[in-house]
Design an enzyme around this catalytic site. Sequence first.
Site, mmCIF file in Angstrom:
data_model
loop_
_atom_site.group_PDB
_atom_site.id
_atom_site.type_symbol
_atom_site.label_atom_id
_atom_site.label_comp_id
_atom_site.label_asym_id
_atom_site.label_seq_id
_atom_site.Cartn_x
_atom_site.Cartn_y
_atom_site.Cartn_z
ATOM 1 N N ASP A 36 -9.661 7.001 10.100
ATOM 2 C CA ASP A 36 -9.395 7.495 8.750
ATOM 3 C C ASP A 36 -10.186 8.774 8.495
ATOM 4 O OD1 ASP A 36 -12.016 6.758 8.100
ATOM 5 O OD2 ASP A 36 -11.420 4.924 7.082
ATOM 6 N N TYR A 41 0.839 -1.194 0.000
ATOM 7 C CA TYR A 41 0.000 0.000 0.000
ATOM 8 C C TYR A 41 0.876 1.247 0.000
ATOM 9 C CZ TYR A 41 -3.746 -3.100 1.692
ATOM 10 O OH TYR A 41 -4.656 -4.108 1.834
#
Length: 302
Positions: free
Chosen positions: A83, A69
């Site tokens: 997030d 990622y």
Amino acid sequence: MSDPTGILLVDKPGGITSHDVVARARKALDTRKIGHAGTLDPMATGLLVLGVGPATRLLTYIVGLDKTYTATIRLGQTTDSDDADGQIIARAASSALAAVTDERIAAGVAALTGPIAQVPSRVSAIKVDGRRAYALAREGAEVELKPRDVVVSRFDVLADRRGDGCRDLDVVVDCSTGTYIRALARDLGAALGVGGHLVALRRTRIGPFDVADAAPVDALAETPLRTASAAAAAVLPAVRPDAEQAADLRHGKRVSGLADAFTGPRAAAIAPDGTLVGVIERRGTGPAALVKSVMNMPEEHA
């Protein structure tokens, strides 16, 4: 015309769910039988591996592969979801943020590299008493998830930007399946005493599959599928039975003469015509060892 079968690599854009991508693929390929090897949150972009038709059976051997990622971690702010889709619930004082040195960041990243016990995000899809953790969290319930053993084999800071009341780190992470990058952001921020959350996430690799080879969602109908045999050979050792052995494997028989052709527990058996027979496992040890198919592809769809 036979139904489509194979593996499809898709570059998911932000703002839609992985299920949305599957729905678009079903429409584009005119088939209902499509599955995926691991979802991405709506905020995230990048690689989704879809199985189409009988090739969905291969997803079992893809979902557990390691992944890469790229991400942006924002230090100085904590959200209720770990997030950017969540609400900010805490902000660090400017003095605390100013005290975060490059050396402290490096030490915090190092502590989160290697085998670690990670507590998943409370808004993850993990089931608690039969319900998804994110559903319980949305209802205001206290969600306590147990730590999970994961491996972060690479956690590198690529760029460091200071903003108004925050500090953004662009990072790249290689990790085992089941690793939550949101949790890495949360834990790094907590270790530094300023909080942290994820503001961008892109999956660039799953095992041997790279997002550079993936198709955008608006081009799925024109994108050729990877054959089941090519996909299986990319994730497993490949062995090549003769025609008689291939027929026996398809019929569930144990076959001799192939056990020495691969190491490890499983292999992809590819017939002389290049089609995938299935996935085989070794039975027994030594010269008398046999192999048996544990996943067959239908011959007419191979």
